[in-house]
Enzyme design. Structure first.
Site, PDB file in Angstrom:
ATOM      1  N   ALA A  34      -6.396  11.026  20.911  1.00  0.00           N
ATOM      2  CA  ALA A  34      -5.658  11.448  22.099  1.00  0.00           C
ATOM      3  C   ALA A  34      -6.147  10.747  23.359  1.00  0.00           C
ATOM      4  O   ALA A  34      -5.461  10.741  24.377  1.00  0.00           O
ATOM      5  CB  ALA A  34      -5.774  12.957  22.272  1.00  0.00           C
ATOM      6  N   ARG A  72      -0.062  39.960  19.353  1.00  0.00           N
ATOM      7  CA  ARG A  72       0.140  41.376  19.607  1.00  0.00           C
ATOM      8  C   ARG A  72      -1.128  42.188  19.347  1.00  0.00           C
ATOM      9  O   ARG A  72      -1.515  43.029  20.107  1.00  0.00           O
ATOM     10  CB  ARG A  72       1.289  41.921  18.744  1.00  0.00           C
ATOM     11  CG  ARG A  72       2.560  42.125  19.555  1.00  0.00           C
ATOM     12  CD  ARG A  72       3.718  42.468  18.664  1.00  0.00           C
ATOM     13  NE  ARG A  72       3.975  41.390  17.705  1.00  0.00           N
ATOM     14  CZ  ARG A  72       5.025  41.369  16.889  1.00  0.00           C
ATOM     15  NH1 ARG A  72       5.897  42.345  16.887  1.00  0.00           N
ATOM     16  NH2 ARG A  72       5.211  40.356  16.067  1.00  0.00           N
ATOM     17  N   GLU A  84       8.498  19.080  16.953  1.00  0.00           N
ATOM     18  CA  GLU A  84       8.419  18.489  15.611  1.00  0.00           C
ATOM     19  C   GLU A  84       8.246  19.565  14.538  1.00  0.00           C
ATOM     20  O   GLU A  84       8.827  19.473  13.446  1.00  0.00           O
ATOM     21  CB  GLU A  84       7.264  17.496  15.554  1.00  0.00           C
ATOM     22  CG  GLU A  84       7.178  16.673  14.300  1.00  0.00           C
ATOM     23  CD  GLU A  84       8.362  15.737  14.138  1.00  0.00           C
ATOM     24  OE1 GLU A  84       9.298  16.129  13.402  1.00  0.00           O
ATOM     25  OE2 GLU A  84       8.357  14.633  14.711  1.00  0.00           O
ATOM     26  N   ASP A 102      18.373  29.485   8.940  1.00  0.00           N
ATOM     27  CA  ASP A 102      17.194  28.705   9.335  1.00  0.00           C
ATOM     28  C   ASP A 102      17.446  27.209   9.152  1.00  0.00           C
ATOM     29  O   ASP A 102      17.175  26.401  10.049  1.00  0.00           O
ATOM     30  CB  ASP A 102      15.999  29.164   8.486  1.00  0.00           C
ATOM     31  CG  ASP A 102      14.815  28.238   8.588  1.00  0.00           C
ATOM     32  OD1 ASP A 102      14.041  28.368   9.545  1.00  0.00           O
ATOM     33  OD2 ASP A 102      14.672  27.364   7.712  1.00  0.00           O
ATOM     34  N   LYS A 152      17.892  24.022  12.023  1.00  0.00           N
ATOM     35  CA  LYS A 152      17.232  22.713  11.973  1.00  0.00           C
ATOM     36  C   LYS A 152      18.259  21.586  12.031  1.00  0.00           C
ATOM     37  O   LYS A 152      18.097  20.594  12.749  1.00  0.00           O
ATOM     38  CB  LYS A 152      16.388  22.610  10.694  1.00  0.00           C
ATOM     39  CG  LYS A 152      15.232  23.603  10.677  1.00  0.00           C
ATOM     40  CD  LYS A 152      14.619  23.742   9.278  1.00  0.00           C
ATOM     41  CE  LYS A 152      13.490  24.763   9.270  1.00  0.00           C
ATOM     42  NZ  LYS A 152      13.059  25.114   7.900  1.00  0.00           N
TER      43      LYS A 152
END
Lengths: 432, 432
Positions: free
Chosen positions: A35, A47, A132, A204, A208
């Protein structure tokens, strides 16, 4: 002069969140080297603080409310791995963008429903959204499409993108078990979402597909326009008979821009066993990207799980640390056009299965219906059940290429013949 | 405020160069939208200006010498699609970097031989070198490895990366033709480099593997340390017999970091027909990237040709236009370590073929040799030729996992038995 660390606020400490924590624990030096600066988690939210999570979270600040986490002064990037397209995930993502934070999200539902709004909001603040991990788990498909293939006019995107559905379909085939039984197995194995219809209803995977389509065709995300059909009606008979004829059944997404508009569908399809999609077993995902210059690129890998999804999150985080900043869907949000949704009209071969009464001329009537509907026959097989002369016969037909409209026409005509037992089945055959 | 165009100097007007010209002719608006600024070619170079190239080059400035092109004031990026690891390609690339230009290169040989020097030179000038087109044609594998999988410790890279070799091997298999005949076909089809050994000797594929290994393991490119074996000795007998036993022969690259050092090999291997590499036909390439978090990612697509290679060049160009700037091999050149080359020592099953004299006890002697070398047998088949009792017998053996050293030991022992006709063949079986 050591570069300033990139500071993450991590919302969600389920499988994926803990996966991210573990990578940064184990590979802090490698990540920093790649990086060009350290990457650190400064604060987290979930939670329940008392839950045992198999990772040391004591050095992170804790927020019970992800919205509070999102706008903390000591974070640069808000990492959202909570899920849900409304409620806290949406509120926290909006809060992060309002505070000018970059966002890395694994939340396909949120982006499929609110992608355009969020992208616009991000650009207004000079922030970037990366996702991603939202599509095809660990496979870097968003990057391949947005960046690697940026010199292409994209012609088509196809994909098997829900590992649970592919697990169910391939398990049915391998073990010869009916849908209901394998569905129950999958539930017990923890493979299903709390609302199983998100998986088996194709929702789902449709999320995508709609995200890939937006990038591929420069359009606003249009999840509502995806033709959706889940796998609940796929029978073990069709899986077995298709297999004998050289096909596998997959929940397959296809998106393409046609003269009539944007086609997006996520439906059970037959694919040739020999095609790249054919051998795909279990939770493995595969996406095909077709560009005018590059041709067809296939990307295959694990579609879910702690490691693969955390890998995708970290790829995005490291991109941000390296200073890579792109518009959310590859083009500035204002340049994304509103797509005209179009139903699939392209011709394809179809697999038809029906049960005929044991009457003279029954098969001829079916053949006549097909002829009248303009559908020609490539292969036909009649299977007499149990060897009993009085028994009804199963007829399998693979057609030559026919349009969905012609197949609907033929199916309506079948009904009028009076020779069918039950409803006929028609499944599109998608040849890559 | 329209952004300033990114200006390219294009060195090389062969297939790939003309492919780039055509994309920018056809899709200037799409490229500009994605790049956030216009991308234009300002100047080109090639040896022969008068050649008919099926593209309008009249609006570009012309340089006969690519070195002169590389340092022109009116280019930002030097695009090198000439080839050759010395001579004009090297001189021009060095000149471009010396002038602070970014470089996009399709030149695997140049980078495999001089990658470390060029990367160091680029960094000193704040320039960037991109080379997606140098590895696996249109497949965005460099991007997947350098960026998408940046959060992973890479465990292994494998790949079929020379389309010509894969064409020859799959054509031999499909048509049942010997190597020499298919080699000649490939030559006539123009599939072979001017020096065919670059292809069939495995050198081109070895260049590509060494580039992937450098990125994967953070090491200096070490092409000289690649164990290279070409396909010239792969016989049609082995292709046919392996096929019968459920295997295909591929020129397969494997790179991995072990405790003893960096293993890199590009050699003919058997792969299970059912494995992802098994069905790969013709010029198609496939690369597998294995990371500690993501698991195995497979990328498949066209390995060469005008469109795919130009697509890869344009992906790099658009990245540069978007301001994406990374170190050449993912890490700053000074951080790349000098690898300790290691010969492959990992155990694998092996395919052995030999012809035995028709003598009593011949097979027992072979089995004894294997036992003495510590190699155990998984499958054995004896094929008596032509049904003639006096004829020699072909024996095929698939071993359990054995080290290369143990296999060499066994092969040496075979020689001492006096029961072999000709030399035995041993080919490693690589299971993904």
């Amino acid at each position: 002069m050591p570069a300033a660390p990139l500071r993450l606020g991590l919302a969600g400490l389920g499988t994926v969140g803990i996966g991210v924590v573990k990578i940064l624990e184990r590979e802090a030096d490698l990540v920093a080297a790649r990086a060009g600066r350290p990457v650190v988690i400064t604060a987290v939210s979930a939670r329940d603080r008392s839950k045992n999570r198999d990772a040391d979270l004591s050095r992170f600040a804790w927020e019970t409310d992800p919205v509070a986490l999102a706008s903390r002064d000591d974070i640069d990037v808000f990492v959202e791995v909570m899920g849900g397209h409304e409620g806290p995930a949406r509120a926290a993502t909006e809060a992060a963008l309002a505070a000018g934070k970059d966002v890395v999200s694994a939340n396909k539902a949120l982006l499929a429903h609110h992608g355009q709004t969020l992208a616009t909001q991000a650009e207004a603040k000079g922030a970037t959204i990366r996702f991603e991990a939202a599509v095809a788990g660990g496979i870097p498909v968003i990057k391949a499409l947005t960046e690697g293939l940026a010199g292409n006019r994209i012609k088509r995107v196809m994909g098997v993108m829900n590992g649970t559905c592919n697990y169910i379909l391939t398990r049915m085939q391998a073990a010869g078990l009916p849908y209901d039984q394998v569905f129950e197995e999958a539930r017990q194995l923890g493979y299903l979402e709390a609302d199983p219809n998100l998986d088996v209803g194709g929702i789902d995977a449709g999320h995508k597909l709609s995200l890939l389509a937006a990038i591929a065709f420069g359009t606003q995300v249009a999840f509502d326009a995806v033709e959706l059909e889940g796998i609940g009606n796929v029978s073990i008979d069709d899986i077995r008979l298709a297999d004998e004829m050289g096909y596998r059944i997959k929940l397959l997404g296809v998106a393409q821009m046609t003269g009539r508009g944007l086609e997006q569908r996520m439906t059970p399809c037959l694919v040739p066993t020999e095609s790249p999609f054919g051998p795909l077993m279990g939770g493995t995902n595969m996406v095909m990207l077709e560009g005018d210059s590059v041709g067809q690129i296939f990307l295959r890998g694990p579609g879910a799980g702690m490691g693969p999804t955390a890998s995708a999150v970290m790829g995005d985080v490291i991109d941000i640390a390296r200073g890579i900043r792109l518009p959310t869907f590859g083009l500035p949000a204002a340049q994304l056009t509103k797509p005209v949704p179009a139903r699939s009209a392209a011709a394809a071969p179809y697999y038809l299965r029906m049960t005929l009464l044991d009457k003279p001329g029954a098969l001829a009537k079916i053949a006549t219906c097909l002829g009248e509907a303009g559908v020609s026959i490539d292969q036909m097989r009649q299977i007499n059940q149990k060897g009993d002369e009085d028994d009804d016969a199963i007829v399998l037909i693979v057609t030559h290429k026919a349009t969905p409209a012609d197949i609907s026409d033929a199916m309506a005509r079948f009904g009028a013949t009076g020779v069918l037992v039950g409803a006929p089945v028609a499944i599109r055959i998608e040849e890559v």
